[in-house]
Design an enzyme around this catalytic site. Structure first.
Site, PDB file in Angstrom:
ATOM      1  N   GLU A  40       0.777  -1.241   0.000  1.00  0.00           N
ATOM      2  CA  GLU A  40       0.000   0.000   0.000  1.00  0.00           C
ATOM      3  C   GLU A  40       0.809   1.292   0.000  1.00  0.00           C
ATOM      4  O   GLU A  40       0.318   2.321   0.483  1.00  0.00           O
ATOM      5  CB  GLU A  40      -0.914  -0.005   1.235  1.00  0.00           C
ATOM      6  CG  GLU A  40      -0.182   0.148   2.604  1.00  0.00           C
ATOM      7  CD  GLU A  40       0.146  -1.155   3.308  1.00  0.00           C
ATOM      8  OE1 GLU A  40       0.278  -2.186   2.632  1.00  0.00           O
ATOM      9  OE2 GLU A  40       0.280  -1.123   4.550  1.00  0.00           O
ATOM     10  N   GLU A  45      -5.604  -2.700  -0.480  1.00  0.00           N
ATOM     11  CA  GLU A  45      -4.479  -1.762  -0.499  1.00  0.00           C
ATOM     12  C   GLU A  45      -4.983  -0.321  -0.581  1.00  0.00           C
ATOM     13  O   GLU A  45      -4.414   0.580   0.042  1.00  0.00           O
ATOM     14  CB  GLU A  45      -3.513  -2.071  -1.652  1.00  0.00           C
ATOM     15  CG  GLU A  45      -2.992  -3.516  -1.695  1.00  0.00           C
ATOM     16  CD  GLU A  45      -2.395  -4.026  -0.383  1.00  0.00           C
ATOM     17  OE1 GLU A  45      -1.982  -3.213   0.447  1.00  0.00           O
ATOM     18  OE2 GLU A  45      -2.377  -5.270  -0.196  1.00  0.00           O
TER      19      GLU A  45
HETATM   20  N1  BES Z   1       1.037  -4.353   3.924  1.00  0.00           N
HETATM   21  C1  BES Z   1       0.789  -5.597   3.275  1.00  0.00           C
HETATM   22  C2  BES Z   1       1.916  -6.056   2.411  1.00  0.00           C
HETATM   23  C3  BES Z   1       3.089  -6.611   3.163  1.00  0.00           C
HETATM   24  C4  BES Z   1       2.983  -7.810   3.779  1.00  0.00           C
HETATM   25  C5  BES Z   1       4.284  -5.976   3.227  1.00  0.00           C
HETATM   26  C6  BES Z   1       4.071  -8.332   4.450  1.00  0.00           C
HETATM   27  C7  BES Z   1       5.364  -6.486   3.903  1.00  0.00           C
HETATM   28  C8  BES Z   1       5.267  -7.682   4.515  1.00  0.00           C
HETATM   29  C9  BES Z   1      -0.442  -5.517   2.384  1.00  0.00           C
HETATM   30  O1  BES Z   1      -1.353  -4.545   2.722  1.00  0.00           O
HETATM   31  C10 BES Z   1      -1.142  -6.821   2.522  1.00  0.00           C
HETATM   32  O2  BES Z   1      -1.689  -7.071   3.555  1.00  0.00           O
HETATM   33  N2  BES Z   1      -1.115  -7.646   1.488  1.00  0.00           N
HETATM   34  C11 BES Z   1      -1.657  -8.965   1.498  1.00  0.00           C
HETATM   35  C12 BES Z   1      -2.922  -9.060   0.705  1.00  0.00           C
HETATM   36  C13 BES Z   1      -4.112  -8.576   1.460  1.00  0.00           C
HETATM   37  C14 BES Z   1      -5.333  -8.564   0.602  1.00  0.00           C
HETATM   38  C15 BES Z   1      -4.406  -9.383   2.697  1.00  0.00           C
HETATM   39  C16 BES Z   1      -0.615  -9.856   0.884  1.00  0.00           C
HETATM   40  O3  BES Z   1       0.329  -9.348   0.313  1.00  0.00           O
HETATM   41  O4  BES Z   1      -0.755 -11.067   0.999  1.00  0.00           O
HETATM   42 ZN    ZN Z   2      -2.639  -5.023   4.274  1.00  0.00          ZN
END
Ligand code: BES
Ligand code: ZN
Length: 853
Positions: A256, A290
């Site tokens: 995000e 996101e």
């Molecule tokens: N902030 C996370 C991405 C992230 C995850 C960055 C772990 C660093 C380490 C993002 O908002 C997120 O949660 N992404 C998920 C998908 C979401 C729909 C649950 C993902 O990447 O699996």
């Molecule tokens: Zn997230």
């Protein structure tokens, strides 16, 4: 290991805050230089003035404090600044050199197919330059990029550009984990959105040339998400530009970063020929997730990484709600609960159990877990259930008003609800700070003189870091039905707060049937003695669609969990009940499809364990096939009709109704295939389908039957140039190949020239899918499945520790199996542990799974 542990109790605010950050990148594949100029001010909230900047894997070329060169000696994780030079305000400048091309960890600045890309959450920014890389340090960022790449992006708004350079400025203070930079040969799919107050926002989805035709659904999802956040939460977008970039090599799903979301290409690109209905649904929800972080995560962020569920739990809850509003809400709830039980309950039942807000960690990347995400979302859902939709909205309004621009804690969040509703939520807060899955037992249901007295008890089993569990505040939604199917009492939320508690329902005409934990109102295991005739009744009559589904599911689970190896007789009533549900046209096709889907193998394993026996994954696989075949035999006369009726005419459309029909049709195909040794219906569907949603399940049936040779070859030849489709080709073979052949097939595929194991999607499609999606294959008696996965973990760890550490969870339930398998798994875990220079990520996971200290 213990000395590296970070404790929430040790949190201390930073000695300095950052007023502004200026970064200048000279991009080069192997020698990128990053120059920074950072203004620091002493934090009035602290007395200490010592300051250490984080920094890893970079060369410091020079540094200045207040314009004067300083000679400093960084160590492997950062630099201590000389306290005597700092004062109340000071300027730090430095130049570092980094090597994006050599960065296979995909953390920090790296390259993916010639494109520069960053990933900074949680602690990747410290691989880009020296910084106070912690979320409670927020600053505005100005970024200059020198590069001849055609497209060069960063956060915020573009403020200037010329031949070979561009400048960006992000006016919103943010922590470093939200920084992003992307540069490469990209093309945009553009659109715009006008916010409720009239701001015109340019929307751009950036992809590799050739993929621009696959962005329409992601764009449409984005616009619907922007509108939904205005309507449901009163949240408006706050910049003039919103960029999304699709990247081929990405550890996670999506990220995000402020104004510049970075996505795994698999969660952006879709066309009818290449993506399934499930892909479309997932794109819609991740785009929304996101985007929603812009308020729940970016404008209000986390004070420290222990508070991760403050942004992730809340944002998952928001994206789940969005999907419910876009699609069938009951089906979405059922899907989410299946995921929760499959992943989070399993996590909570084993050595990796932790509270949604953990108290300690070694490597924060290991805490992006089902507990933080999915259970975190359930906790927000329970709050909403307890206070009601209107008060929930009021509380959220106060949250945004009170905490905009701040880095917050779970305590801040709870306080907002207490202040806006006047309730005491101290017992409720245990959901955040204590782990384990509570078990709620129906102790008794006594009917006397028009009154039902329902007695419930609760108990939470011990978890690795907590033996004694206090009683929780649990919302239990209950409804009562009369035997004729009419509703005696509509859904009412009981608040279970004590170890045992009774609730009275008065004015009843006759003894009612209870429907408990409607909508899965709390993430608990419900223990209720129900005979199967009652389950059949509830599947037919419950007015709560979730419990309706749950009744059929429990019925199936009950049969599967004690099915003998050579089952000859199968409960006829179950088969009839399922056959009736299949034909019940008052039910949405998507609901019928999910009702006809038998519990997964891992879920059956846990049910067997709960009943005091040791599960055998191979036997479970066969039991599931046997029951599937019996269902098929029961329905054989009506299946062709159902299959034909659910065909969707006309060109493919990803809408929820069409997708629901296709999903019921796929379920019908699976049942038909159970009765067709030569799989002619599946083969015909594979040949004629014009969309991936129908192609892939047909291929899956053929693979499961061991009859997919020609089709696999054709599929490969057609799609070898499209990585996301090729992932499906690897994945379907890894998950659907019969367990006795799975290890050999996966081994052979790992030798395939297209198995680019450094690409996370490809690695997950083969090794991950096998380890997590082919339970009986992974648990093959020989132990070869365990060895295969361990070999690949050992190979991947030096290149990509994050992906390797996640793979370790395949072993999290090792103690649940019979001694022979336990020993095999333990031996593999020990072998991984003994690998020289194992990453901190993987070392932490293995040691927690083994239960070391
Ligand atoms: N902030 C996370 C991405 C992230 C995850 C960055 C772990 C660093 C380490 C993002 O908002 C997120 O949660 N992404 C998920 C998908 C979401 C729909 C649950 C993902 O990447 O699996
Ligand atoms: Zn997230």
């Amino acid at each position: 290991m213990t000395d590296q542990t970070i404790h929430l109790a040790d949190y201390a605010p930073p000695s300095y805050l950052v007023d502004s950050v200026e970064l200048a990148f000279k991009l080069h594949p192997s020698k990128t230089t990053v120059t920074s100029k950072i203004n620091f001010s002493a934090n009035p909230a602290t007395k200490t003035r010592s300051l250490r900047l984080d920094g890893e894997d970079m060369t410091l070329n020079w540094a200045k404090i207040n314009g004067k060169p300083v000679a400093l000696n960084p160590d492997a994780s950062g630099i201590d600044l000389p306290e005597s030079l700092l004062g109340e305000h000071f300027t730090w400048e430095c130049e570092v050199e980094i090597n994006p091309e050599a960065n296979t960890s995909l953390d920090g600045l790296y390259m993916s197919n010639g494109m520069y890309c960053t990933q900074c959450e949680a602690e990747g920014f410290r691989r880009i330059t020296y910084y106070l890389d912690r979320p409670d340090v927020m600053s505005t960022f100005s970024v200059r990029i020198d590069s001849d790449a055609p497209v060069r992006l960063s956060n915020g708004n573009e403020t200037g550009s010329g031949e070979g350079w561009v400048e960006w400025h992000d006016p919103w203070p943010k922590p470093s984990y939200l920084f992003a930079l992307v540069a490469g040969d990209l093309v945009a799919h553009s659109d715009s959105f006008t916010t409720v107050s009239g701001r015109e926002v340019a929307l751009k989805i950036w992809v590799r040339p050739g993929d621009e035709g696959k962005c329409a659904y992601a764009m449409d999802s984005l616009k619907r998400a922007m509108k939904w956040d205005e309507d449901a939460y009163g949240r408006e977008y706050d910049l003039d530009l919103f960029n999304i970039v699709a990247v081929d090599d990405f550890n996670m799903g999506a990220m995000e970063n402020k104004g510049l979301n970075v996505f795994n290409a698999s969660l952006v690109l879709a066309s009818p020929e290449t993506a399934t209905d499930l892909n479309y649904e997932r794109i819609e929800s991740v785009i929304a997730h996101e985007y929603f972080h812009n308020w729940t995560g970016n404008r209000i962020t986390c004070r420290d990484w222990f508070q991760l569920c403050l942004k992730e739990g809340l944002t998952v809850f928001r994206d789940q709600h969005f999907t419910k509003d876009m699609r069938d809400p009951a089906v979405k709830r059922i899907e989410d609960v299946i995921t929760l039980r499959g992943r989070q309950f399993a996590e909570d039942a084993g050595p990796l159990s932790h509270p949604p807000r953990p108290g300690k960690y070694v490597e924060i990347n290991n805490f992006y877990t089902a507990t933080v995400y999915e259970k975190g979302a359930e906790v927000v859902g329970m709050l909403r259930t307890l206070v009601g939709a209107a008060d929930y909205r009021k509380a959220l309004d106060l949250y945004f008003e009170r905490h905009d621009g701040q880095a917050c804690t779970i305590e801040d969040w709870i306080k907002v609800f207490e202040d806006s509703t006047g309730r005491n939520l101290s017992q409720f807060a245990l959901w955040y700070t204590s782990g384990g899955t509570p078990r709620v037992r129906v102790v008794s249901e006594d009917f006397d003189d028009g009154t039902l007295t329902l007695t419930l008890s609760q108990h939470t089993p011990a978890t690795p870091d907590e033996d004694e569990k206090a009683s929780r505040h649990i919302p239990v939604a209950v409804g009562l039905l009369y035997p004729d199917g009419s509703e005696a009492v509509a859904t009412r939320v009981l608040e279970l707060t004590k170890a045992e508690q009774s609730f009275r329902f008065e004015g009843l005409q006759m003894p009612p049937i209870t429907s408990i934990l409607r909508g899965f109102s709390a993430p608990v295991v419900l223990e209720q003695k129900q005979d199967n005739s009652l389950r059949a009744y509830l599947l037919a009559h419950d007015t709560d669609p979730f419990n309706r589904w749950q009744a059929g599911y429990d019925y199936a689970l009950d049969i599967l969990a004690d099915m003998p190896a050579e089952a000859t007789h199968i409960d006829r009533d179950f088969l009839k009940t399922m056959a009736r549900a299949a034909q019940d046209s008052s039910l949405a096709p998507a609901f019928r499809a999910i009702t006809l889907t038998l519990p997964g193998e891992a879920e059956i394993a846990r049910e067997i364990l709960a009943s005091g026996h040791l599960p055998d994954p191979v036997a479970i696989h066969h039991a599931r096939e046997t029951l599937n075949k019996a269902m098929a035999a029961q329905m054989h006369a009506s299946l062709p009709g159902l299959y034909a009726e659910m065909a969707v005419a006309g060109p493919y459309s990803p809408d929820a109704v069409s997708a629901g029909k296709r999903s019921l049709r796929s379920r019908a195909l699976a049942l038909i295939s159970a009765l067709e040794p030569e799989c002619e219906t599946a083969r015909a569907q594979f040949a004629s389908a014009d969309n991936m949603s129908e192609k892939l399940p047909a291929l899956g049936q053929l693979v499961a039957a061991g009859k997919a040779g020609a089709e696999l070859e054709a599929f490969y030849r057609q799609w070898r140039q499209q990585p996301l489709v090729l992932d499906k080709w690897f994945g379907i073979q890894a998950t659907r190949t019969a367990p006795e052949n799975a290890v050999a097939v996966v081994r052979a595929l790992a030798e395939h020239p297209d198995f680019n194991w450094k690409n996370p999607n490809r690695f997950r499609a083969l090794i991950g899918a096998f380890a997590m999606g082919n339970l009986a294959g992974f648990h093959d008696q020989s132990g070869a499945g365990y060895a295969l996965v361990a070999d690949w973990m050992i190979k991947l760890d030096p290149a990509n520790p994050q992906i390797t550490a996640r793979m370790a969870t395949a072993f999290e339930s090792w103690r649940q199996y019979a001694p022979a398998r336990q020993q095999q798994m333990q031996a593999e875990l020990e072998r991984i542990k003994a690998t020289p220079s194992l990453s901190r990520n993987t070392a932490e996971m293995i040691s927690r799974i083994l239960g070391d200290g």
